[in-house]
Design an enzyme around this catalytic site. Structure first.
Site, PDB file in Angstrom:
ATOM      1  N   LYS A 293       0.811  68.117  31.703  1.00 16.17           N
ATOM      2  CA  LYS A 293       0.749  69.264  32.480  1.00 16.17           C
ATOM      3  C   LYS A 293      -0.401  69.659  33.501  1.00 16.17           C
ATOM      4  O   LYS A 293      -0.318  70.321  34.329  1.00 16.17           O
ATOM      5  CB  LYS A 293       1.140  70.543  31.437  1.00 16.17           C
ATOM      6  CG  LYS A 293       2.290  70.581  30.737  1.00 16.17           C
ATOM      7  CD  LYS A 293       3.650  70.626  31.604  1.00 16.17           C
ATOM      8  CE  LYS A 293       3.333  72.217  32.163  1.00 16.17           C
ATOM      9  NZ  LYS A 293       4.783  72.539  32.943  1.00 16.17           N
TER      10      LYS A 293
ATOM     11  N   TYR B  55       1.653  65.773  25.946  1.00 10.39           N
ATOM     12  CA  TYR B  55       2.125  67.054  26.909  1.00 10.39           C
ATOM     13  C   TYR B  55       1.252  67.819  27.676  1.00 10.39           C
ATOM     14  O   TYR B  55       1.303  68.012  28.716  1.00 10.39           O
ATOM     15  CB  TYR B  55       3.002  67.953  25.784  1.00 10.39           C
ATOM     16  CG  TYR B  55       3.368  69.372  26.325  1.00 10.39           C
ATOM     17  CD1 TYR B  55       4.410  69.500  27.020  1.00 10.39           C
ATOM     18  CD2 TYR B  55       2.388  70.542  25.978  1.00 10.39           C
ATOM     19  CE1 TYR B  55       4.744  70.676  27.914  1.00 10.39           C
ATOM     20  CE2 TYR B  55       2.910  71.643  26.528  1.00 10.39           C
ATOM     21  CZ  TYR B  55       4.024  71.835  27.375  1.00 10.39           C
ATOM     22  OH  TYR B  55       4.310  72.998  27.914  1.00 10.39           O
TER      23      TYR B  55
HETATM   24  N1  LIG Z   1       7.738  77.540  25.683  1.00  7.42           N
HETATM   25  C1  LIG Z   1       6.470  77.762  25.615  1.00  7.42           C
HETATM   26  O1  LIG Z   1       6.039  78.286  24.516  1.00  7.42           O
HETATM   27  C2  LIG Z   1       5.776  77.569  26.986  1.00  7.42           C
HETATM   28  C3  LIG Z   1       4.180  77.650  26.565  1.00  7.42           C
HETATM   29  C4  LIG Z   1       3.539  77.692  27.866  1.00  7.42           C
HETATM   30  C5  LIG Z   1       4.110  77.104  28.954  1.00  7.42           C
HETATM   31  N2  LIG Z   1       5.107  76.811  28.895  1.00  7.42           N
HETATM   32  C6  LIG Z   1       5.823  76.149  30.504  1.00  7.42           C
HETATM   33  O2  LIG Z   1       6.652  77.068  30.903  1.00  7.42           O
HETATM   34  C7  LIG Z   1       7.648  76.261  31.585  1.00  7.42           C
HETATM   35  C8  LIG Z   1       9.010  76.517  31.292  1.00  7.42           C
HETATM   36  O3  LIG Z   1       9.266  76.197  29.689  1.00  7.42           O
HETATM   37  P1  LIG Z   1      10.317  76.603  28.958  1.00  7.42           P
HETATM   38  O4  LIG Z   1       9.597  77.197  27.564  1.00  7.42           O
HETATM   39  O5  LIG Z   1      11.388  77.599  29.581  1.00  7.42           O
HETATM   40  O6  LIG Z   1      10.926  75.118  28.495  1.00  7.42           O
HETATM   41  P2  LIG Z   1      12.403  74.810  28.312  1.00  7.42           P
HETATM   42  O7  LIG Z   1      13.125  75.902  27.653  1.00  7.42           O
HETATM   43  O8  LIG Z   1      12.288  73.571  27.850  1.00  7.42           O
HETATM   44  O9  LIG Z   1      13.063  74.832  29.772  1.00  7.42           O
HETATM   45  C9  LIG Z   1      12.829  73.653  30.668  1.00  7.42           C
HETATM   46  C10 LIG Z   1      14.248  73.457  31.333  1.00  7.42           C
HETATM   47  O10 LIG Z   1      13.807  72.397  32.269  1.00  7.42           O
HETATM   48  C11 LIG Z   1      14.989  71.455  32.220  1.00  7.42           C
HETATM   49  N3  LIG Z   1      14.260  70.062  32.623  1.00  7.42           N
HETATM   50  C12 LIG Z   1      13.895  69.112  31.886  1.00  7.42           C
HETATM   51  N4  LIG Z   1      13.758  67.877  32.627  1.00  7.42           N
HETATM   52  C13 LIG Z   1      13.990  68.431  34.060  1.00  7.42           C
HETATM   53  C14 LIG Z   1      14.111  67.711  35.246  1.00  7.42           C
HETATM   54  N5  LIG Z   1      13.782  66.306  35.283  1.00  7.42           N
HETATM   55  N6  LIG Z   1      14.575  68.469  36.461  1.00  7.42           N
HETATM   56  C15 LIG Z   1      15.027  69.472  36.174  1.00  7.42           C
HETATM   57  N7  LIG Z   1      15.039  70.533  35.033  1.00  7.42           N
HETATM   58  C16 LIG Z   1      14.451  69.596  33.748  1.00  7.42           C
HETATM   59  C17 LIG Z   1      15.184  71.541  30.849  1.00  7.42           C
HETATM   60  O11 LIG Z   1      16.435  70.867  30.640  1.00  7.42           O
HETATM   61  P3  LIG Z   1      16.976  70.142  29.376  1.00  7.42           P
HETATM   62  O12 LIG Z   1      16.833  71.522  28.194  1.00  7.42           O
HETATM   63  O13 LIG Z   1      18.369  69.936  29.530  1.00  7.42           O
HETATM   64  O14 LIG Z   1      16.189  69.211  28.849  1.00  7.42           O
HETATM   65  C18 LIG Z   1      15.247  73.060  30.579  1.00  7.42           C
HETATM   66  O15 LIG Z   1      16.313  73.630  31.121  1.00  7.42           O
HETATM   67  C19 LIG Z   1       7.118  74.865  31.507  1.00  7.42           C
HETATM   68  O16 LIG Z   1       6.272  74.471  32.627  1.00  7.42           O
HETATM   69  C20 LIG Z   1       6.246  74.702  30.246  1.00  7.42           C
HETATM   70  O17 LIG Z   1       5.427  73.732  30.257  1.00  7.42           O
HETATM   71  C21 LIG Z   1       6.182  76.862  28.029  1.00  7.42           C
END
Ligand SMILES: NC(=O)c1ccc[n+]([C@@H]2O[C@H](COP(=O)([O-])OP(=O)(O)OC[C@H]3O[C@@H](n4cnc5c(N)ncnc54)[C@H](OP(=O)(O)O)[C@@H]3O)[C@@H](O)[C@H]2O)c1
Length: 282
Positions: A128, A124
């Site tokens: 990223k 992952y």
């Molecule tokens: N959560 C954390 O603790 C965390 C920490 C550091 C950084 N981040 C970063 O923050 C960002 C947002 O993360 P998040 O926590 O909001 O994650 P999330 O809840 O998993 O949201 C990601 C969204 O992207 C959608 N998605 C997946 N594949 C896709 C595609 N091919 N095209 C369009 N949409 C797609 C997912 O849909 P499905 O659910 O249907 O797959 C989901 O709605 C990401 O870049 C992540 O790497 C997150």
């Protein structure tokens, strides 16, 4: 300003959208409306909507799942970012791409700043990092916001999971050898909004201030909720998850503070606000 947001039904998208809507004309789209790996539909959406900026919250975020489904992880997190960057560059759209603390190996022992060399431990994290590199190469005027340890109203996360597990079992085990900064997803919106309007291109670290381990976070959650739960500290080795996480990924947030004038509140204060209005276990 018109702002498009991908992955709007995810944790971060759900957290920031209401606040961004106070300031911008926000159009949020999730995977069923815009799969970021589909270059043609991306091009068509940008040509139709003609936004000033695009926030990419879409990603494959199942960290252990990325070890099993490497092809898909690379396609979304690296390839998807590359496609968006190419389109944004062609249409003169400012890209705000979201990345992660998991690009670091956690060995620094001091807060990571934006100049520190990434060295991801998990697939992952690798995907990223590749995504970041594509963004900077193809759309050099972009902004990359690295977040970490997010929680909020938009789905499952550590806090909703431990509250649910504790309710079912009364006692839980939590790793005590990974340290970071729990961050309320909605708190990213303030600095992000300023960066959209006047941020210099480049990478920014954004998190709530202070740090703790997952074990300490769980203890704080149960203390605020006044839940009588036995929490036992365990090592990452004992938990034995597929993906290796950094032992220490606290951010130095001076750059975003200087750029936006926003001082991020402590993780404890943000957590109390979130828990006071009721956690949302799935
Ligand atoms: N959560 C954390 O603790 C965390 C920490 C550091 C950084 N981040 C970063 O923050 C960002 C947002 O993360 P998040 O926590 O909001 O994650 P999330 O809840 O998993 O949201 C990601 C969204 O992207 C959608 N998605 C997946 N594949 C896709 C595609 N091919 N095209 C369009 N949409 C797609 C997912 O849909 P499905 O659910 O249907 O797959 C989901 O709605 C990401 O870049 C992540 O790497 C997150």
């Amino acid at each position: 300003m018109k702002v498009l947001l991908t992955g709007n039904k995810g944790l971060l998208g759900t957290g920031i959208t209401p606040f961004l809507k106070d300031r911008f004309d926000v159009v949020g789209l999730d995977i069923d409306e815009w799969d970021i790996t589909d270059r043609e539909s991306g091009e068509a959406i940008i040509a139709r909507e003609r936004p000033d900026a695009l926030i990419n919250c879409a990603a494959m975020t199942d960290v252990d799942g990325c070890e099993d489904r490497k092809e898909l992880a690379e396609k979304v997190n690296s390839g998807g970012a590359a496609i968006l960057a190419g389109i944004c560059n062609r249409y003169n759209v400012k890209l705000i791409h979201i990345s992660t603390d998991y690009v670091f190996d956690g060995t620094k022992g001091l807060p990571y700043n934006e100049e520190d060399a990434p060295n991801p431990l998990s697939f992952y994290g690798k995907t990223k990092l590749w995504g970041e590199q594509h963004v900077l190469a193809k759309a050099p005027l972009s902004i990359i916001i690295r977040g970490q340890w997010l929680y909020g109203d938009g789905g499952e996360h550590f806090i909703s999971k431990v509250v649910k597990a504790a309710g079912e079992r009364g006692s839980i085990q939590v790793v005590d050898d990974q340290r970071g900064s729990p961050t309320y997803a909605k708190d990213i919106a303030g600095p992000l909004a300023v960066l959209i309007e006047k941020g210099e291109p480049g990478i920014y670290h954004v998190s709530n201030s202070g740090s703790c381990t997952w074990y300490e976070l769980a203890r704080e959650v149960f203390s605020v909720l006044r839940m009588d739960v036995q929490v036992a500290p365990i090592s990452s080795q004992t938990l034995n998850r597929k993906a290796v996480r950094p032992a220490y990924s606290v951010f130095d947030t001076k750059k975003v503070r200087d750029a936006t004038g926003i001082v991020m509140r402590s993780w404890q204060e943000a957590l109390r606000e979130y828990l006071r209005k009721g956690p949302t276990p799935e």
